[in-house]
Design an enzyme around this catalytic site. Structure first.
Site, PDB file in Angstrom:
ATOM      1  N   GLU A 103      -6.898  18.163  89.093  1.00 40.08           N
ATOM      2  CA  GLU A 103      -5.557  17.568  89.023  1.00 40.08           C
ATOM      3  C   GLU A 103      -4.502  18.523  89.580  1.00 40.08           C
ATOM      4  O   GLU A 103      -3.560  18.100  90.252  1.00 40.08           O
ATOM      5  CB  GLU A 103      -5.199  17.192  87.572  1.00 40.08           C
ATOM      6  CG  GLU A 103      -6.106  16.153  86.934  1.00 40.08           C
ATOM      7  CD  GLU A 103      -5.980  14.760  87.556  1.00 40.08           C
ATOM      8  OE1 GLU A 103      -5.117  14.558  88.424  1.00 40.08           O
ATOM      9  OE2 GLU A 103      -6.766  13.879  87.166  1.00 40.08           O
TER      10      GLU A 103
ATOM     11  N   ASP B 277     -15.711   9.162  93.081  1.00 37.10           N
ATOM     12  CA  ASP B 277     -14.930   8.525  94.148  1.00 37.10           C
ATOM     13  C   ASP B 277     -14.462   9.435  95.288  1.00 37.10           C
ATOM     14  O   ASP B 277     -14.878   9.311  96.445  1.00 37.10           O
ATOM     15  CB  ASP B 277     -13.729   7.780  93.539  1.00 37.10           C
ATOM     16  CG  ASP B 277     -12.912   8.615  92.536  1.00 37.10           C
ATOM     17  OD1 ASP B 277     -13.272   9.770  92.279  1.00 37.10           O
ATOM     18  OD2 ASP B 277     -11.896   8.103  92.027  1.00 37.10           O
TER      19      ASP B 277
ATOM     20  N   GLU C  54      -9.400  -1.079  83.906  1.00 40.91           N
ATOM     21  CA  GLU C  54     -10.204   0.089  84.276  1.00 40.91           C
ATOM     22  C   GLU C  54     -11.663  -0.287  84.499  1.00 40.91           C
ATOM     23  O   GLU C  54     -12.330   0.270  85.354  1.00 40.91           O
ATOM     24  CB  GLU C  54     -10.092   1.172  83.191  1.00 40.91           C
ATOM     25  CG  GLU C  54      -8.742   1.869  83.150  1.00 40.91           C
ATOM     26  CD  GLU C  54      -8.500   2.777  84.344  1.00 40.91           C
ATOM     27  OE1 GLU C  54      -8.302   2.246  85.454  1.00 40.91           O
ATOM     28  OE2 GLU C  54      -8.494   4.003  84.174  1.00 40.91           O
TER      29      GLU C  54
ATOM     30  N   GLU D 106      -5.150   2.549  93.813  1.00 43.71           N
ATOM     31  CA  GLU D 106      -6.274   2.399  94.744  1.00 43.71           C
ATOM     32  C   GLU D 106      -6.329   1.062  95.478  1.00 43.71           C
ATOM     33  O   GLU D 106      -6.574   1.021  96.690  1.00 43.71           O
ATOM     34  CB  GLU D 106      -7.605   2.647  94.015  1.00 43.71           C
ATOM     35  CG  GLU D 106      -7.915   4.113  93.744  1.00 43.71           C
ATOM     36  CD  GLU D 106      -7.165   4.703  92.556  1.00 43.71           C
ATOM     37  OE1 GLU D 106      -6.436   3.959  91.868  1.00 43.71           O
ATOM     38  OE2 GLU D 106      -7.297   5.906  92.302  1.00 43.71           O
TER      39      GLU D 106
HETATM   40  C1  DMJ Z   1      -4.894   9.919  91.389  1.00 40.23           C
HETATM   41  O1  DMJ Z   1      -4.614  11.122  90.778  1.00 40.23           O
HETATM   42  C2  DMJ Z   1      -5.780  10.114  92.579  1.00 40.23           C
HETATM   43  O2  DMJ Z   1      -5.729   8.981  93.387  1.00 40.23           O
HETATM   44  C3  DMJ Z   1      -7.193  10.398  92.198  1.00 40.23           C
HETATM   45  O3  DMJ Z   1      -8.034  10.457  93.308  1.00 40.23           O
HETATM   46  C4  DMJ Z   1      -7.715   9.337  91.270  1.00 40.23           C
HETATM   47  N1  DMJ Z   1      -6.847   9.160  90.146  1.00 40.23           N
HETATM   48  C5  DMJ Z   1      -5.453   8.971  90.393  1.00 40.23           C
HETATM   49  C6  DMJ Z   1      -5.065   7.562  90.728  1.00 40.23           C
HETATM   50  O4  DMJ Z   1      -5.763   6.583  90.124  1.00 40.23           O
END
Ligand code: DMJ
Length: 624
Positions: free
Chosen positions: A123, A263, A356, A377
């Site tokens: 993060e 992902d 989710e 997304e």
């Molecule tokens: C964001 O921090 C980024 O897109 C990450 O890759 C996945 N989670 C969140 C958004 O959903």
């Protein structure tokens, strides 16, 4: 976690789903967005940004994130104005010179990372490091139109300081980093040795850019090493699991998928190649992508399977999967992207948001996974598909999303998480990625429709979006190229004249560069080249070499070539005829290792490059 569904139920599901795809796509049809409406929507999204950003500045700053229901703030990451850092390049993109400059100045003067905080490596990298770097690259460069005269590399210096504090996390036997690190003391003694694949494999863009800006290779090296550490432990099927022990290299969670916990590992393989031109990432991406399409793709959905046996463990849509169609656009695999996007959007339409988790066996919200934390997304993929096809139905999708957010998530001081998509219950939290990504992609979508006039579409560089939506430009310093010609093609199916002229230009270019031979109309290169696109109506191609016949935008950017198809599609859609989209605008999918069957691999894949190079002539990775 809920127990996996019995096989009979899953089979029934897939029978149902195989009949569904078109229906899913057709449900996406809505009243068409006119150009004037697109302009209004863009302005509405602009207003959405400021409703949230101004509230953050008023009620939460300098805390990390906004509490939009109670009009307060909270520290959620390191306690360093996270939302402001994450919003920097959106401010620049919106052309807000005043707030951008004021924010850069405040951050330069006030931010410090010598604090006793244990933070998430992932993060912190994608939100803070990425935010600082994109802010720096905009503030320091006249070509962006947003240069700040007084700016003197403060954000770059902060980024370097932060990254050095993150480096101890990489000191593991596998090279795969710890998930968290203390900014003052390094890795805590009791730190967990288990990390996610996304956590260890989504660091290359930010650290790589930093290396190229500072001329210190260490950042690029450790993050590439982490990717190698993960990929070396892939299964015989070329799948990776969700969690791994960074000391032993044992997978502790063997569920393979394209969503939660994995992902952006896929995302950064392709994007690291696109930004840095490093073919090692492309080779890995090709193999990983092919396996994902073989074992995880159940047209139009994706499931989670055991990484060794490919047995289905979770027939679930999870909302993090929704970035995938956008990635497929960048990879040139547009047809499955269109179908999957249609399916995912059908979930959004049903609830007004994506939960989710959505259970594909029961076709209902997965128990305990009913929230929508303002994720970007699906919007991101909508933007990419619109950019690739210019199909106005994606504007309709975007409008639906704006309506949902405005009606369901807007709250007194910003936008609220939805804790239950079935009841639209609001929760007092707003993740910083709402301003870094969700609103940014919505605004870009509508600006594309009415202009476009922004840094990404009309600026001086090709921009790669980080997984947090941060703008990372392919400047010569970052891409280490002058006439960089990993050209992301802009061919359109029915624009035959363009296709032919590009194809011949490219063939000539390659011959001039002495890296190819032409044979029966097919182009062969030392590097595997996607060749058949020049002969067929399919429109994919990675062109390596020198491309004097191409425009600056085509060489350095992802540029759209309007096609006859696109015009036709627009007209057809306005007449409410469902059309099948075929025109493509960005495409890269050569396959270097078509003879590299899974059974050729063993469990330790340190020699992946050698096995890749043994591949035969290129072929498409279109696997649907
Ligand atoms: C964001 O921090 C980024 O897109 C990450 O890759 C996945 N989670 C969140 C958004 O959903």
């Amino acid at each position: 976690m809920e127990a996996p569904k019995p096989l009979s139920q899953i089979l029934l599901l897939f029978l149902l789903l195989s009949a569904y795809p078109n229906a899913f796509i057709l449900t996406a049809l809505a009243e068409g967005v006119t150009p004037e409406e697109a302009r209004q929507l863009r302005d509405e999204v602009h207003g959405m940004f400021y409703h949230a950003f101004d509230s953050y500045m008023k009620h939460a700053f300098p805390l990390d994130e906004l509490r939009p229901l109670s009009c307060g703030g909270e520290d959620t990451l390191g306690g360093y104005a996270l939302t402001l850092i994450d919003s920097l390049d959106t401010l620049a993109l919106l052309g807000d010179r005043e707030r951008f400059a004021a924010s850069v100045e405040w951050i330069g003067k006030n931010l410090r990372f010598d604090i006793n905080k244990t933070v998430s490596l992932f993060e912190t990298t994608i939100r803070v490091l990425g935010g600082l770097l994109s802010g720096h690259l905009i503030a320091s460069d006249y070509a962006t139109g947003m240069k700040i005269p007084s700016y003197d590399n403060q954000l770059l210096n902060l980024a370097e300081d932060l990254a050095r504090r993150l480096l101890p996390a990489f000191d593991t036997p596998t090279g795969i980093p710890f998930g968290s690190v203390n900014l003052l003391h390094g890795v805590d003694e009791d730190e967990s040795k288990i990390t996610s694949t996304a956590g260890g494999g989504t660091l290359t863009l930010e650290f790589g850019v930093l290396s190229r800006l500072t001329n210190d290779p260490i950042f690029e090296q450790v993050t590439k090493n982490a990717v190698r550490g993960l990929w070396a432990r892939r299964s015989k099927l070329n799948l990776v699991g969700a969690h791994i022990n960074v000391f032993t290299g044992e997978w502790t969670q063997k569920d393979a998928g394209i969503g939660t916990s994995i992902d952006s590992f896929y995302e950064y393989l392709l994007k690291a190649y696109l930004l840095f031109g490093d073919e090692e990432y492309l080779f890995i991406f090709q193999e990983a992508y092919r396996a994902a399409m073989q074992y995880l793709y159940n047209d139009p959905w994706y499931v989670e399977v055991n990484m060794d046996s490919a047995a289905i463990v979770w027939p679930l849509f999870n909302s993090l999967q929704a970035f995938w169609p956008g990635l497929q656009v960048l990879a040139g695999d547009i047809d499955p992207a269109i179908r999957t996007h249609g399916a995912f959007f059908s979930v959004w339409k049903r609830y007004g948001f994506t939960p989710e988790g959505f259970n594909l066996a029961t076709l209902s919200v997965q128990h305990g996974q009913n929230s929508y934390p303002l994720r970007p997304e699906l919007i991101e993929s909508t933007y990419w598909l619109y950019k690739a096809t210019r199909d106005p139905r994606y504007l309709d999708v975007g409008r639906d999303m704006v309506v949902s957010l405005q009606n369901g998530a807007r709250c007194p001081c910003g936008y609220c998480h939805i804790s239950d998509v079935e009841f639209h219950t609001q929760e007092d939290h707003m993740e910083s990625f709402f301003l870094a990504e969700t609103v940014k992609y919505l605004w870009l979508l509508f600006d594309l429709a009415v202009g476009p006039d922004n840094l990404v579409e009309s600026g001086p560089y090709k921009y790669i979006f980080s997984t947090e939506g941060h703008l990372l430009p392919a400047t010569p310093q970052i891409s280490l190229v002058l006439e960089h010609c990993s050209y992301v093609g802009a061919f359109c199916k029915s624009a035959g004249y363009k296709q032919e002229s590009h194809a011949s230009d490219i063939a000539t270019d390659l011959q001039e560069a002495n890296v190819s031979r032409s044979d029966g109309g097919r182009v062969h290169t030392g590097f595997p080249l996607y060749s058949s696109s020049f002969e067929s109506t399919s429109t994919a191609g990675l062109i390596k070499g020198f491309c004097p016949g191409l425009s600056h935008g085509q060489k350095l950017g992802i540029s759209y070539v309007a096609s006859i198809d696109a015009t036709h599609q627009y007209e057809s859609a306005n007449k409410r005829e469902p059309t099948v989209l075929q025109s493509h605008s960005m495409v890269v999918v050569p396959n270097p290792s078509s003879d590299n069957s899974p059974s050729d691999n063993d469990n330790n894949h340190d020699n992946f490059q050698e096995s890749s190079e043994g591949g035969s002539e290129s072929e498409s990775l279109h696997l649907s």
